[in-house]
Design a protein around this motif. Structure first.
Motif, PDB file in Angstrom:
ATOM      1  N   PRO A  63       0.247   1.812  -2.019  1.00 17.88           N
ATOM      2  CA  PRO A  63      -0.560   0.602  -2.206  1.00 17.88           C
ATOM      3  C   PRO A  63      -0.453   0.060  -3.627  1.00 17.88           C
ATOM      4  O   PRO A  63      -0.053   0.761  -4.563  1.00 17.88           O
ATOM      5  CB  PRO A  63      -1.978   1.077  -1.885  1.00 17.88           C
ATOM      6  N   TYR A  79       5.105  -5.875   0.720  1.00 15.67           N
ATOM      7  CA  TYR A  79       4.355  -5.163   1.759  1.00 15.67           C
ATOM      8  C   TYR A  79       5.267  -4.202   2.501  1.00 15.67           C
ATOM      9  O   TYR A  79       6.469  -4.465   2.664  1.00 15.67           O
ATOM     10  CB  TYR A  79       3.729  -6.152   2.744  1.00 15.67           C
ATOM     11  N   GLN A 132      -2.390  -6.542   6.184  1.00 16.31           N
ATOM     12  CA  GLN A 132      -2.212  -6.225   4.770  1.00 16.31           C
ATOM     13  C   GLN A 132      -2.164  -7.501   3.936  1.00 16.31           C
ATOM     14  O   GLN A 132      -2.788  -7.581   2.863  1.00 16.31           O
ATOM     15  CB  GLN A 132      -0.913  -5.442   4.560  1.00 16.31           C
TER      16      GLN A 132
END
Length: 586
Positions: free
Chosen positions: A281, A409, A423
């Motif tokens: 992340p 992503y 996301q």
């Protein structure tokens, strides 16, 4: 009297005395209520030959005649019947004995009460012959007064018995209470190892077998003994387990403490095997990345990865995204591979990208049929977490337009399209919430936060450089003013027409544009389009919130690609338009 019944005298024990040195016989009479030690017969003791003795009053040191003593005390026979002094019989001056092995003493007169001392410690009247086995059987005894019973008190030792008739002292009863090291030993530690074997041979009723001294057998424990033995064994086992477990725990934690403080972190060796996709992340630190890799089975420990990242000069350059790595890699090999662009299995959304292009890219990354992501977005967009002010116009073509925020992503084979889209929406919400779009919309005379995103999308689509963004934002706001007499509140942006057409064409005829009445056609519709036309980046959004105030109302991409020039009057705009036609051959 002494302990052995001898009369008082000055001579010590003679070595030839049959009881010389034997201290086991400690008295002369049996317990009260029991028979004499010599099968109920009285014992006779010879008096010292040189000191004839008559016993009188012991308490005052005076001697009394035998007859006088009888006037003060009554005596009992062997059957317990009382007799008085007048009933006593007297023996001759010298007593004769049947046993010739005994000695006779002349010159002595001894008076006896009939029967001597009986088993009850009193005078009896029935005479008995002397015991031939008694070495003191020839000694005569005469008493002028009853001797006090030294063995009848509660605290006295038991009365003496001859050596041949002594009984073995009973063994003390064992208890489970431990009285201390000086008083006994606890039954837990006193059990014999043979109890189990002997207990197995005894009868089921648990009766004792006469074994061992004193008739006490070990086999008498029965089932109770077995249970006690089992309990003792269980107690030993518990103690061993507790202490053993404690030592093992101390050793285990001590070893780990040493490893954590002084030892090297656990790590795999080599470049690993297989393949695994790991998503890192945004904003993750080295320890966070190491934890993700450990959970995926890439590295063996977080500390090993953190150490390897710090040792690599480019270790801090690892970005968020999806990485294709191998299982059981050394930490150093994992860091090296994550720095290689080939390992990144990511989907990059650039600023200004339209949703249509993003949907197609997701299909390709996930290796799913074309159009799958677009269908999912159209059907499930309400479940992706859009803010309440989104999709506030019924003419909006795609509710997710402007909410698939630019960035990197994770998108790898096996993932679902909605996972990737969520996301992006989450990232957009985070950025928009940080700006407080509702307050900014009011400050800019806009109707809703969504219109702020729409202005930013127009700036992103028409601007070419960073310097163009703020000027382009001023052009939008100036044309939206009600005082605009140059364009009469028409934006007249080619980008809006291209959006509704799904194209990117700079050569559009006036007839084509003017004939299209779609809500997104800003040539025929006043004001802003119903919604964003792309996904603006941070720079375009910042420019929309902070435009210039120089009076710009016209602009033209004079080279048709990268150079945009601005004008404040219509005459200046015509000059820029001629320049554009000359450069493009239009």
């Amino acid at each position: 009297m002494t302990e052995y019944g001898r009369g008082p005298g000055s001579e010590p024990w003679h070595p030839e005395d049959p009881l010389f040195g034997d201290i086991g016989w400690e008295g002369q009479q049996a317990h009260v209520g029991q028979q004499s030690s010599y099968d109920g017969q009285p014992q006779h003791y010879p008096e010292h030959p040189q000191q004839p003795q008559q016993y009188g009053d012991w308490g005052h040191g005076q001697q009394a005649d035998y007859g006088q003593a009888q006037q003060q005390y009554q005596v009992y026979d062997a059957q317990g019947h009382p007799h008085y002094p007048g009933q006593h019989q007297q023996y001759p001056d010298q007593q004769q004995y049947a046993d010739q092995s005994h000695q006779q003493y002349a010159g002595q007169q001894q008076q006896y009460q009939q029967g001597g001392w009986d088993g009850m410690g009193t005078h009896a009247q029935i005479p008995y012959a002397a015991d031939p086995g008694d070495p003191y059987g020839q000694q005569a005894a005469a008493y002028g007064e009853q001797q006090p019973d030294l063995y009848g008190t509660p605290d006295a030792f038991p009365p003496p018995e001859p050596p041949g008739k002594r009984r073995t002292e009973p063994e003390p009863e064992k208890t489970d209470w431990d009285p201390g090291p000086d008083e006994g030993e606890h039954a837990f530690f006193a059990d014999d190892g043979d109890d189990d074997d002997e207990a197995d041979d005894e009868p089921e009723d648990g009766r004792r077998r006469g074994k061992g001294k004193g008739g006490k057998g070990k086999g008498g424990k029965g089932k109770g003994g077995k249970e006690k033995k089992r309990r003792n064994g269980c107690a030993c086992l518990v103690v061993v387990l507790v202490f053993g477990g404690g030592l093992a725990g101390v050793g285990y934690f001590g070893w780990h403490f040493y490893q954590n403080r002084f030892g090297s972190a656990p790590d795999y060796a080599g470049d690993g095997t297989g393949s695994v996709s790991v998503t890192i992340p945004k904003g993750a630190f080295g320890s966070d990345i190491g934890q993700k890799l450990k959970e995926a089975g890439v590295v063996k420990s977080v500390d090993a990865f953190v150490a390897a990242q710090s040792q690599n000069p480019d270790g801090k350059k690892i970005q968020a995204g999806v990485f294709l790595l191998k299982k059981e890699m050394s930490a150093a090999a994992a860091v090296k591979l994550m720095l290689d662009p080939k390992s990144q299995d990511n989907l990059i959304v650039p600023p200004g990208q339209r949703n249509a292009k993003i949907y197609a890219d997701i299909d390709k990354k996930l290796q799913i049929p074309d159009g799958t992501t677009k269908a999912v977005a159209k059907k499930e967009f309400k479940t992706f977490g859009l803010p309440d002010w989104a999709n506030d116009n019924s003419n909006i073509k795609d509710p997710l337009e402007g909410f698939l925020y630019p960035g990197t992503y994770g998108a790898a084979k096996g993932m679902k399209p909605e996972t990737v889209l969520k996301q992006m929406v989450a990232q957009a919400n985070d950025n928009y919430d940080a700006i407080d779009l509702s307050a900014k919309a009011k400050a800019l005379n806009l109707d809703s936060p969504l219109q702020v995103i729409t202005v930013a999308s127009l700036v992103q689509a028409e601007g070419k450089t960073h310097d163009d963004f703020r000027k382009m934002a001023e052009v939008v706001y100036n044309r939206l003013k009600t005082t605009n007499t140059e364009t009469n509140r028409y934006l007249q942006f080619d980008s809006t027409f291209n959006y509704l057409k799904g194209q990117s064409n700079i050569h559009i005829s006036e007839s084509e544009i003017n004939s299209n009445k779609d809500p997104y056609n800003t040539y025929t519709q006043k004001g802003l389009p119903p919604g964003p036309i792309d996904n603006p980046g941070a720079e375009a959004l910042a420019a929309a919130l902070n435009p210039t105030h120089d009076g710009w109302i016209y602009f033209v991409a004079t080279d048709g690609q990268n150079k945009t020039e601005f004008a404040k009057t219509y005459a200046e705009f015509q000059a820029l338009k001629d320049k554009f036609n000359a450069s493009t051959g239009n």
